[in-house]
Design an enzyme around this catalytic site. Structure first.
Site, mmCIF file in Angstrom:
data_model
loop_
_atom_site.group_PDB
_atom_site.id
_atom_site.type_symbol
_atom_site.label_atom_id
_atom_site.label_comp_id
_atom_site.label_asym_id
_atom_site.label_seq_id
_atom_site.Cartn_x
_atom_site.Cartn_y
_atom_site.Cartn_z
ATOM 1 N N ASP A 188 0.858 -1.188 0.000
ATOM 2 C CA ASP A 188 0.000 0.000 0.000
ATOM 3 C C ASP A 188 0.892 1.235 0.000
ATOM 4 O O ASP A 188 1.801 1.355 0.816
ATOM 5 C CB ASP A 188 -0.889 -0.020 1.257
ATOM 6 C CG ASP A 188 -1.759 1.234 1.346
ATOM 7 O OD1 ASP A 188 -2.545 1.463 0.415
ATOM 8 O OD2 ASP A 188 -1.634 1.973 2.330
ATOM 9 N N GLU A 280 -1.121 -1.409 -6.243
ATOM 10 C CA GLU A 280 -2.304 -0.748 -6.747
ATOM 11 C C GLU A 280 -1.874 0.261 -7.800
ATOM 12 O O GLU A 280 -0.853 0.925 -7.631
ATOM 13 C CB GLU A 280 -2.950 0.002 -5.580
ATOM 14 C CG GLU A 280 -4.415 0.149 -5.673
ATOM 15 C CD GLU A 280 -4.948 0.882 -4.456
ATOM 16 O OE1 GLU A 280 -6.145 1.098 -4.408
ATOM 17 O OE2 GLU A 280 -4.159 1.260 -3.567
ATOM 18 N N ASP A 361 -3.303 0.969 7.281
ATOM 19 C CA ASP A 361 -2.467 0.737 6.102
ATOM 20 C C ASP A 361 -2.167 -0.749 5.886
ATOM 21 O O ASP A 361 -2.140 -1.222 4.749
ATOM 22 C CB ASP A 361 -1.149 1.514 6.221
ATOM 23 C CG ASP A 361 -1.391 3.021 6.302
ATOM 24 O OD1 ASP A 361 -2.435 3.473 5.787
ATOM 25 O OD2 ASP A 361 -0.559 3.734 6.886
#
Ligand SMILES: [Zn+2]
Length: 376
Positions: A188, A280, A361
């Protein structure tokens, strides 16, 4: 299976005054040739609707060298001038393939000063690199050794805005894939932590999986902000402004060097320890525009890190999965799949109705891993 890749090794070097002068002249000539050839190509394109080939540009260069006003082009090595034409050729190819805009003129102030030497224009023997038209080798700081038996094919010399000289040496290198492992990790991209991993890696993250910005980063950013404020106060065109500009460039160069170093170590560890890495695609998430300096630097780090993960995964026989659809990675409980009502940015920890407590997170990183594995 081992694969052969081209790999660039970049080093700093310290030219003698004569070498610096020769290089500055070469940069200037290469820029002039590029701009002049661009002008001719543009004219042929707009007036006659045809595109000039590399061979035609090269013939034009030969003709320029015979004229009195451009005879000085003969004083520098001809190879960087030919390479400038090749770069222009590539810029047009990219333009015609709609990968880039129309080629722009190179400016003395704004463009990167560089010259490219191919095999015939340098010698590399016993760790000494000598360029054409120079009587001695470059004084290079070999921060890491070139691979054993390396045969450099191209050498690019450049000078950055902070006045530092670099040489980038392109070599063939053999890369062997790492032994397979069963591990997988989700990453992340954050603001408080640089990145958070779905599972901690020793020596890289803390016990939760958070990778914090290196300690020097905060001080460096403060210095950069101070240098930028000082620059803003200087009068346009003044000598003090030029000096302030150089200071900003130096601080910035230091930040990006240290950051790149850090990111190389980080991405190598991540790829080494995991068979599958899920990230991502941030263009999906960057709906909130935040123009702060800290954010700009985080974004640049993330882009750089993604590029490194891409080629290192390919080198070492690992898989990188990019999750490119939007999903509520922070609000989704990674234990039960329930979606929390709201999750303001200041909430760093939360408890789901199922009883699981989450670090915001780490939970997001776990969700990215799950989405990546599902998408694969
Ligand atoms: Zn839950």
């Amino acid at each position: 299976m081992a694969q052969t890749v081209k790999r660039a090794y970049k080093f700093r070097f310290y030219p003698t005054p004569e070498q610096a002068e020769e290089l500055a002249r070469t940069f200037g000539c290469a820029r002039l040739v590029y701009n002049k050839a661009l002008e001719e190509r543009s004219r042929a394109y707009t007036l006659e609707g045809r595109s000039l080939s590399y061979v035609e540009s090269s013939a034009a260069l030969t003709a320029w060298k015979r004229t009195d006003e451009l005879a000085f082009l003969n004083e520098v090595s001809s190879v960087p001038l030919q390479q400038a034409l090749r770069h222009l050729q590539a810029a047009f190819a990219n333009f015609f393939a709609k990968r880039a805009g129309y080629p722009a003129f190179k400016s003395r102030k704004r463009s990167r000063a560089s010259a490219e030497y191919t095999r015939s224009a340098f010698t590399y023997r016993g760790g000494r690199l000598t360029l054409a038209k120079m009587d001695g080798p470059l004084n290079i700081v070999w921060s890491c050794p070139l691979p054993e038996g390396a045969e450099p094919s191209t050498v690019t010399v450049s000078k950055d805005a902070a006045g530092r000289w670099f040489v980038s040496i392109l070599c063939q290198d053999t890369i062997r894939p790492l032994n397979p492992t069963g591990e997988a990790v989700g990453i992340d991209a954050g603001i408080t932590a640089l990145v958070t991993l779905s599972r901690p890696i020793r020596g890289v993250s803390d016990a939760d999986g958070k990778v914090v910005n290196p300690r020097h980063e905060r001080a460096d950013r403060r210095k950069l902000a101070r240098a930028q404020r000082a620059l803003a106060r200087k009068e346009k065109g003044s000598a003090n402004r030029r000096k302030a500009k150089l200071t900003v460039a130096r601080v910035y160069a230091r930040i990006s060097d240290r950051r790149r170093d850090f990111l190389h170590k980080l991405t190598t560890s991540i790829v080494r320890e995991n068979q599958t890495v899920a990230i991502e695609d941030l263009t999906v998430r960057n709906l909130v525009k935040n123009r702060s300096l800290a954010r700009a630097i985080s974004d640049a780090s993330w882009r750089e890190m993604r590029t490194m993960l891409e080629y290192k995964a390919q080198w070492y026989g690992r898989e990188l999965v990019v999750v490119d659809r939007w999903f509520p990675s922070s609000k989704l409980c990674s234990a039960c799949g329930a979606i929390a009502q709201s999750m303001p940015l200041n909430v760093r920890e939360w408890e789901c109705a199922c009883g699981a407590t989450h670090d915001r997170d780490v939970n997001a990183a776990k969700n990215i891993l799950a989405a990546g594995l599902a998408e694969r």
